[in-house]
Design an enzyme around this catalytic site. Structure first.
Site, PDB file in Angstrom:
ATOM      1  N   ARG A   1       9.253  31.338 130.503  1.00  0.00           N
ATOM      2  CA  ARG A   1      10.568  31.086 129.461  1.00  0.00           C
ATOM      3  C   ARG A   1      11.021  29.573 129.599  1.00  0.00           C
ATOM      4  O   ARG A   1      11.306  29.123 128.362  1.00  0.00           O
ATOM      5  CB  ARG A   1      11.706  32.114 129.701  1.00  0.00           C
ATOM      6  CG  ARG A   1      11.290  33.505 129.360  1.00  0.00           C
ATOM      7  CD  ARG A   1      12.523  34.333 129.540  1.00  0.00           C
ATOM      8  NE  ARG A   1      13.060  34.490 130.721  1.00  0.00           N
ATOM      9  CZ  ARG A   1      14.194  34.935 131.257  1.00  0.00           C
ATOM     10  NH1 ARG A   1      14.985  35.700 130.047  1.00  0.00           N
ATOM     11  NH2 ARG A   1      14.605  35.157 132.515  1.00  0.00           N
TER      12      ARG A   1
ATOM     13  N   LYS B   1       7.010  54.848 139.117  1.00  0.00           N
ATOM     14  CA  LYS B   1       5.745  54.897 140.230  1.00  0.00           C
ATOM     15  C   LYS B   1       5.363  56.488 140.243  1.00  0.00           C
ATOM     16  O   LYS B   1       3.929  56.412 140.255  1.00  0.00           O
ATOM     17  CB  LYS B   1       5.873  54.356 141.439  1.00  0.00           C
ATOM     18  CG  LYS B   1       6.542  52.656 141.299  1.00  0.00           C
ATOM     19  CD  LYS B   1       7.054  52.118 142.640  1.00  0.00           C
ATOM     20  CE  LYS B   1       7.343  50.752 142.751  1.00  0.00           C
ATOM     21  NZ  LYS B   1       7.859  50.429 143.668  1.00  0.00           N
TER      22      LYS B   1
END
Length: 434
Positions: free
Chosen positions: A49, A206
Site C-alpha cells: 500500500r 482454520k
C-alpha cells in the site's frame, strides 16, 4: 532436473513480517531454489500500500498497483495481504489468467475457497495454501495428499497461538483473563485488536479448512460453531486441575455417525477441558498442535510454531517450490476434493460432554434434585463431586456424552432449581472416553 531454462516469475502481494522473510530467503538463496525447482525463481514485483514504508525491498520491485502486477508477465502470485478484498478479486484474476497461486489467507479460503478452487480447475493451474493453518507445521499437505486414501475420523487441535499463550499463562500464574491478555499484548503475542484471536474467528476459519480437507466436504467459516476464551476464569482452570485436566481453546472437526449409519461433519471451536495426559495438554506458550485420528494410520500428532515471520515463510516457500516444480514439468498439484458432500451438523445435534460447576444450598436432598433433573432430560452423569462450605456448598457434575442441545437445556433447568444459587461455569470436556 535442468535449471538452464526461463525463470519462474513470482509476484508478491504484501510485504509484512511474512512477506519480508519470503523475499529475503528468495534473494539470499537463489541457487538453492533453482536446484529444488529446476528453474531460477525471479521476484518481478512486490505490491504494497505504501511503497515509501518498505526500505527493505529494492525500489525497482515496489509498486502500489497490485492489479497491474497480477496482470503482468508472471507465473505465480503469492498473496500475503490477508482479508477478503482485494485479495479475493486479485487471486481470481490471477487464476483466470493462467497464473498459479500461493496464499496464507485462511479467512479468504474459509469463505470463498470453492470459488478459488473452481477458477484454478478451469484454468488448469495450482492453488496451494499450507501456510493458512498452523504456520510452519506440515499439516494441510498430509491431510490433502498423504492421508487422502485413509478415512479420517477426527481432527482436534490448538491452532491459535495467542489464545494458547493466554490460557497457559492463566493456568500457570492464576491471573485473570484481562490482565493476561494485556501481558500478551505487551509481549507481542496479541494484536492491538485481539478480537479475531480471542473470540475464535481465526480458529474457526482454520477449522473450516481442516474439515473441508479431512472429510472431502465443503465447510465454510459460517458452518463452524464458535466460542472464544473471554469467559474462561481462574476458577475454571482450578476446577480442571482438581480433575487432572487443563483448559485449551480447541478446533474440533469430526465425522459423526448417527444410529442409522448416516454421516455428517461437525466443526466447532470452543474452550474445553482435556485430560492432562492428552498430548495436546502439554502444548504451551504460543505453540500449535493438531491431533488426527484416522482409521488406518491411527493417531497422528503435528506440533510446532504456528505463527511468526520465519515459520510461516517456510510454509509459503514450500508451496512456492511445489508450484514452481509443477510449472517446470507441466504438471498440477492436487485439486479440491469435495466428493463426499456430507451435511454439516448443527452444534445442537453434536454429541459432547459438559463439566458443570454449581453453587448450591448446603442441605439434604440437593444432589438428588440435581440428579433428577439430569435424568429427566435423559442426560447421564459420569462424575459428581459435592463439597460443603458453611451455609453453601459447591457441586460439580461431569456428564456422559449427549447432544449439545440436551446438555444446554439440562443446565437451564438446573439453574431454575430453588436449591441452586448459581451456575458458576459450564465447559465442555474433550479427549477422553465418554
Amino acid at each position: 532436473m535442468n535449471v538452464n531454462r526461463e525463470p519462474i516469475r513470482v509476484a508478491l502481494l504484501g510485504c509484512g513480517t511474512v512477506g519480508t522473510e519470503v523475499l529475503r530467503l528468495l534473494q539470499d538463496q537463489p541457487e538453492e531454489f533453482a536446484a529444488r525447482t529446476g528453474a531460477p525463481m525471479q521476484v518481478t514485483g512486490v505490491a504494497v500500500r505504501r511503497p515509501d514504508k518498505h526500505p527493505e525491498v529494492p525500489p525497482g520491485l515496489l509498486t502500489a498497483d497490485a492489479s497491474a502486477l497480477v496482470d503482468g508477465d508472471v507465473d505465480v502470485v503469492v498473496e500475503l495481504i490477508g482479508g477478503i478484498e482485494p485479495a479475493r478479486s486479485l487471486l481470481l484474476r490471477a487464476l483466470r489468467s493462467g497464473k498459479s497461486v500461493v496464499t496464507a489467507n485462511k479467512a479468504l479460503l474459509a469463505e470463498h475457497g470453492s470459488e478459488l478452487y473452481a477458477a484454478a480447475d478451469e484454468a488448469g493451474v495450482d492453488i496451494y495454501f499450507e501456510a493458512a493453518v498452523a504456520g510452519a507445521i506440515p499439516l494441510l499437505r498430509p491431510l490433502r495428499e498423504s492421508l487422502a486414501g485413509d478415512r479420517i475420523h477426527r481432527v482436534m487441535g490448538i491452532v491459535n497461538g495467542t489464545t494458547n499463550y493466554i490460557l497457559s499463562e492463566m493456568d500457570a500464574t492464576g491471573a485473570g483473563y484481562a490482565e493476561t491478555l494485556d501481558e500478551a499484548g505487551r509481549l507481542g503475542y496479541a494484536e492491538a485488536d485481539p478480537t479475531a484471536d480471542v473470540d475464535g474467528f481465526d480458529a474457526a476459519s482454520k477449522a473450516a479448512i481442516l474439515a473441508s480437507l479431512a472429510f472431502h466436504t465443503r465447510v465454510t467459516a459460517s458452518d463452524v460453531h464458535r466460542e472464544g476464551i473471554s469467559g474462561v476464569t481462574p476458577g475454571d482452570l482450578a476446577a480442571a486441575r482438581q480433575l487432572d485436566r487443563t483448559v485449551k481453546l480447541l478446533s474440533i472437526c469430526e465425522r459423526v455417525v448417527d444410529e442409522d449409519g448416516g454421516e455428517s461433519v461437525s466443526a466447532r471451536v470452543h474452550p474445553a477441558m482435556i485430560p492432562s495426559t492428552h498430548p495436546l495438554a502439554r502444548v504451551g506458550d504460543a505453540y500449535n498442535a493438531v491431533f488426527v485420528e484416522a482409521e488406518a494410520a491411527g493417531e497422528l500428532m503435528f506440533y510446532g510454531r504456528g505463527a511468526g515471520g520465519a515459520p510461516t515463510a517456510s510454509a509459503v516457500l514450500g508451496d512456492l517450490v511445489a508450484v514452481a516444480r509443477n510449472r517446470v514439468v507441466g504438471g498440477r498439484g492436487p485439486r479440491e476434493s469435495a466428493h463426499a458432500k456430507l451435511p454439516v451438523q448443527p452444534m445442537g445435534k453434536t454429541p459432547t460432554r459438559y463439566h458443570v460447576s454449581l453453587d448450591v444450598a448446603d442441605k439434604p436432598g440437593v444432589l438428588s434434585q440435581v440428579a433428577s433433573t439430569f435424568t429427566d432430560h435423559e442426560v447421564s452423569i459420569s462424575v459428581v463431586r459435592q463439597q460443603g462450605r458453611g451455609a453453601d456448598a459447591s457441586l460439580v457434575v461431569v456428564t456422559h456424552t449427549a447432544a449439545d442441545e440436551a446438555l444446554r437445556s439440562t443446565v437451564e433447568s438446573v439453574a431454575r432449581l430453588p436449591v441452586v444459587r448459581d451456575v458458576v461455569s459450564v465447559m465442555r470436556v474433550e479427549g477422553e472416553p465418554s
